[in-house]
Design a protein around this motif. Structure first.
Motif, PDB file in Angstrom:
ATOM      1  N   TYR A 154      -2.077   4.104   6.800  1.00 53.23           N
ATOM      2  CA  TYR A 154      -2.227   2.854   6.076  1.00 53.23           C
ATOM      3  C   TYR A 154      -2.946   1.465   8.085  1.00 53.23           C
ATOM      4  N   ALA A 155      -2.144   2.380   9.132  1.00 61.16           N
ATOM      5  CA  ALA A 155      -2.593   1.594  10.301  1.00 61.16           C
ATOM      6  C   ALA A 155      -3.621   2.230  10.245  1.00 61.16           C
ATOM      7  N   ASP A 156      -4.209   3.009  10.186  1.00 63.95           N
ATOM      8  CA  ASP A 156      -5.217   4.028  10.903  1.00 63.95           C
ATOM      9  C   ASP A 156      -6.626   4.062   9.835  1.00 63.95           C
ATOM     10  N   GLY A 157      -6.267   2.983   8.439  1.00 66.30           N
ATOM     11  CA  GLY A 157      -6.984   2.861   7.715  1.00 66.30           C
ATOM     12  C   GLY A 157      -6.956   3.626   6.765  1.00 66.30           C
ATOM     13  N   GLU A 158      -6.741   4.660   6.724  1.00 70.71           N
ATOM     14  CA  GLU A 158      -6.506   5.344   5.258  1.00 70.71           C
ATOM     15  C   GLU A 158      -7.325   4.728   4.227  1.00 70.71           C
ATOM     16  N   ASP A 159      -8.256   4.857   2.958  1.00 69.64           N
ATOM     17  CA  ASP A 159      -8.431   5.207   1.448  1.00 69.64           C
ATOM     18  C   ASP A 159      -7.110   5.559   1.020  1.00 69.64           C
ATOM     19  N   GLY A 160      -6.350   4.201   0.588  1.00 70.14           N
ATOM     20  CA  GLY A 160      -5.717   4.622  -1.286  1.00 70.14           C
ATOM     21  C   GLY A 160      -5.821   5.174  -2.233  1.00 70.14           C
ATOM     22  N   THR A 161      -5.330   6.132  -2.643  1.00 70.17           N
ATOM     23  CA  THR A 161      -5.817   7.153  -4.055  1.00 70.17           C
ATOM     24  C   THR A 161      -5.792   6.423  -5.195  1.00 70.17           C
ATOM     25  N   ASP A 162      -6.657   6.746  -6.426  1.00 65.74           N
ATOM     26  CA  ASP A 162      -6.518   5.957  -7.757  1.00 65.74           C
ATOM     27  C   ASP A 162      -5.970   6.807  -8.611  1.00 65.74           C
ATOM     28  N   VAL A 163      -4.510   7.525  -8.943  1.00 62.91           N
ATOM     29  CA  VAL A 163      -4.596   7.909 -10.023  1.00 62.91           C
ATOM     30  C   VAL A 163      -3.618   7.196 -11.325  1.00 62.91           C
ATOM     31  N   ARG A 164      -4.225   7.213 -12.297  1.00 56.63           N
ATOM     32  CA  ARG A 164      -3.751   6.242 -13.277  1.00 56.63           C
ATOM     33  C   ARG A 164      -2.218   6.809 -13.809  1.00 56.63           C
ATOM     34  N   ARG A 165      -1.689   4.751 -13.926  1.00 55.50           N
ATOM     35  CA  ARG A 165      -0.508   5.291 -14.758  1.00 55.50           C
ATOM     36  C   ARG A 165       0.420   6.378 -15.979  1.00 55.50           C
TER      37      ARG A 165
ATOM     38  N   TRP B 150       0.486  -1.451  -0.076  1.00 56.43           N
ATOM     39  CA  TRP B 150       0.178   0.532  -0.159  1.00 56.43           C
ATOM     40  C   TRP B 150       1.013   1.618  -0.082  1.00 56.43           C
ATOM     41  N   VAL B 151       1.834   1.553   0.466  1.00 56.63           N
ATOM     42  CA  VAL B 151       2.832   2.643   1.053  1.00 56.63           C
ATOM     43  C   VAL B 151       3.201   2.759  -0.284  1.00 56.63           C
ATOM     44  N   ALA B 152       4.143   1.509  -1.176  1.00 54.46           N
ATOM     45  CA  ALA B 152       4.341   1.754  -2.810  1.00 54.46           C
ATOM     46  C   ALA B 152       3.292   2.375  -3.083  1.00 54.46           C
ATOM     47  N   ASN B 153       2.253   1.339  -3.098  1.00 55.87           N
ATOM     48  CA  ASN B 153       1.104   2.239  -4.341  1.00 55.87           C
ATOM     49  C   ASN B 153       1.092   4.068  -4.225  1.00 55.87           C
ATOM     50  N   GLU B 154       1.431   4.036  -2.685  1.00 54.77           N
ATOM     51  CA  GLU B 154       1.072   5.394  -2.275  1.00 54.77           C
ATOM     52  C   GLU B 154       2.313   5.822  -2.692  1.00 54.77           C
ATOM     53  N   LEU B 155       3.458   5.971  -3.003  1.00 55.21           N
ATOM     54  CA  LEU B 155       4.661   6.604  -3.003  1.00 55.21           C
ATOM     55  C   LEU B 155       5.175   7.021  -4.217  1.00 55.21           C
ATOM     56  N   ARG B 156       4.168   6.095  -5.154  1.00 54.74           N
ATOM     57  CA  ARG B 156       4.237   6.797  -7.046  1.00 54.74           C
ATOM     58  C   ARG B 156       4.615   8.310  -7.269  1.00 54.74           C
ATOM     59  N   TRP B 157       3.045   8.945  -6.506  1.00 53.14           N
ATOM     60  CA  TRP B 157       2.718   9.951  -7.431  1.00 53.14           C
ATOM     61  C   TRP B 157       4.442  11.526  -6.504  1.00 53.14           C
ATOM     62  N   HIS B 158       4.576  10.239  -5.990  1.00 51.36           N
ATOM     63  CA  HIS B 158       5.660  11.195  -4.953  1.00 51.36           C
ATOM     64  C   HIS B 158       7.327  11.038  -6.171  1.00 51.36           C
ATOM     65  N   LEU B 159       7.221  10.086  -6.884  1.00 49.27           N
ATOM     66  CA  LEU B 159       8.769  10.294  -7.418  1.00 49.27           C
ATOM     67  C   LEU B 159       9.000  11.001  -8.099  1.00 49.27           C
ATOM     68  N   PRO B 160       8.453  11.210  -8.477  1.00 48.60           N
ATOM     69  CA  PRO B 160       8.656  12.221  -9.977  1.00 48.60           C
ATOM     70  C   PRO B 160       8.490  13.379  -8.814  1.00 48.60           C
ATOM     71  N   VAL B 161       8.695  14.066  -8.017  1.00 47.87           N
ATOM     72  CA  VAL B 161       8.937  14.791  -6.997  1.00 47.87           C
ATOM     73  C   VAL B 161      10.019  14.750  -6.222  1.00 47.87           C
ATOM     74  N   VAL B 162      10.665  13.638  -5.912  1.00 48.99           N
ATOM     75  CA  VAL B 162      11.795  13.209  -5.686  1.00 48.99           C
ATOM     76  C   VAL B 162      13.119  13.080  -6.710  1.00 48.99           C
ATOM     77  N   LEU B 163      12.387  12.712  -8.297  1.00 48.55           N
ATOM     78  CA  LEU B 163      13.711  12.705  -9.195  1.00 48.55           C
ATOM     79  C   LEU B 163      13.842  13.829  -9.151  1.00 48.55           C
ATOM     80  N   ALA B 164      12.879  15.252  -9.327  1.00 48.39           N
ATOM     81  CA  ALA B 164      12.980  16.561  -9.671  1.00 48.39           C
ATOM     82  C   ALA B 164      14.320  16.869  -8.475  1.00 48.39           C
ATOM     83  N   LEU B 165      13.912  16.865  -7.406  1.00 45.31           N
ATOM     84  CA  LEU B 165      14.525  17.459  -6.220  1.00 45.31           C
ATOM     85  C   LEU B 165      16.427  16.442  -6.353  1.00 45.31           C
ATOM     86  N   SER B 166      16.974  15.253  -7.460  1.00 45.46           N
ATOM     87  CA  SER B 166      17.805  14.722  -7.076  1.00 45.46           C
ATOM     88  C   SER B 166      18.499  14.659  -8.862  1.00 45.46           C
ATOM     89  N   VAL B 167      18.164  15.399  -9.575  1.00 45.89           N
ATOM     90  CA  VAL B 167      18.573  15.685 -11.297  1.00 45.89           C
ATOM     91  C   VAL B 167      19.720  16.302 -11.033  1.00 45.89           C
TER      92      VAL B 167
END
Length: 354
Positions: A266-277, A147-164
């Motif tokens: 996730y432990a608090d029961g939060e629903d995941g987001t649904d963002v298209r690949r 679940w965490v890996a799923n949710e992290l996907r939106w942040h990966l471009p942000v991390v990449l942009a900081l690291s370029v």
């Protein structure tokens, strides 16, 4: 290996890929001596390996209890690597792509694993002179890690942009801020993964790919983020390699905080987001093309949000100390271009050394 590996929460491991360089700062074959032909200093014992090319080595920190241990552990590993390399007449440099790394002129490693990859993947792997930063964060539940890996996907471009930190490819300017990200995407099983329903569905895909000889082992899932079924971690693989330790620590701080926060949600029961690949792929493209100037399609797919807004919001929400300074500093890609323009190739190569 498997779901049982996910037993510890908040632990941290940092893997860095570096270039072995000669006295002129150009990548050169050195792993036969550094990895196989000699014993490294104690901080590197069992934590030094090589990659596809004989000019690229990888280091790993020990498993750390948390973020507070990262500065000392990272410095110890890096200092030991520089000492080890210098004792054998080499230097160490870091960038997502080294500007002087021409894959046609460099030697591939002889390790059977890499020879098999070269035979199977062919051209995309033959030219893969990339170097990255990989961050592992422990998650103590396998379904939570997915679940965490799923949710992290939106942040990966942000991390990449900081690291370029890889504008140059085989000596020419790619026009990208992270040429590494695009070069690496030519390999199979890379880039932005799909979302998984749970750990069982992730494990089923891993097994399928291994059993059908798509990959030799689970380590060949080179996605930008993955639940690591051996280490029991969520592994983020999106950043370019960095010469500056402070930049590494800022990126590590960001990833660690995101993983811990998401695991708690996730432990608090939060629903995941649904963002298209496709949206996530577009955001990654914007990061690799525009770096610090990128604006991303937001999570709701209702508009755009610029990099600074995302980072400042997360820094405030997660209590990040190092990340704001990283945002304010000149990017690695911009610095490389400036140095090459103002002072030439030699100054650029020197600036990439540790």
């Amino acid at each position: 290996m498997g779901a049982g590996a996910f037993a510890d929460f908040g632990t941290l491991g940092i893997e860095e890929e570096f270039y072995v360089v000669d006295e002129s700062g150009r990548p050169t074959a050195g792993t036969d001596e550094l990895v196989y032909g000699s014993d490294p200093p104690e901080p590197l014992e069992g934590r030094l390996d090589h990659e596809l090319f004989k000019c690229v080595v990888e280091t790993q920190t020990p498993t750390l209890d948390g973020l507070d241990e990262a500065p000392e552990a990272l410095a110890a590993v890096r200092d030991a690597l520089v000492e080890h390399a210098e004792a054998h007449g080499y230097g160490v440099a870091a960038a997502g792509l080294h500007p002087a790394a021409n894959w046609r002129e460099l030697e591939h490693a002889e390790k059977p694993r890499y020879r098999q990859q070269l035979d199977r993947i062919q051209y995309p792997q033959h030219r893969n002179t990339t170097a990255g930063l990989h961050v592992h964060v422990g998650v103590d539940d396998a379904d939570a890690a997915v679940w965490v890996a799923n949710e992290l996907r939106w942040h990966l471009p942000v991390v990449l942009a900081l690291s370029v930190n890889s504008p140059y490819w085989c000596g020419f300017d790619t026009g990208l801020q992270s040429g590494r990200a695009k070069i690496f995407e030519a390999l199979p099983n890379t880039g932005m993964p799909t979302a998984f329903d749970d750990y069982a569905s992730f494990d089923e895909l891993e097994r399928l790919l291994v059993e059908t000889d798509a990959i030799d082992d689970r380590g060949e899932l080179w996605w930008d983020v993955r639940p690591h079924s051996e280490h029991g971690t969520v592994e983020v693989r999106s950043p370019d390699a960095q010469a500056d330790q402070d930049r590494v620590l800022a990126l590590v701080e960001y990833v660690h905080a995101l993983v811990v926060d998401l695991a708690e949600r996730y432990a608090d029961g939060e629903d995941g987001t649904d963002v298209r690949r496709e949206v996530l792929d577009e955001n990654k493209w914007r990061a690799m093309r525009y770096g610090r100037d990128a604006a991303f399609i937001d999570r709701d797919c209702a508009g755009e949000v610029d990099l600074a807004t995302v980072v400042e919001r997360d820094a405030d929400r997660l209590g990040l100390d190092r990340v704001p300074a990283l945002l304010d500093a000149e990017s690695g890609a911009a610095r490389q271009r400036r140095l090459r323009s103002e002072r030439g190739h030699e100054a650029l190569y020197d600036a990439l050394r540790l």
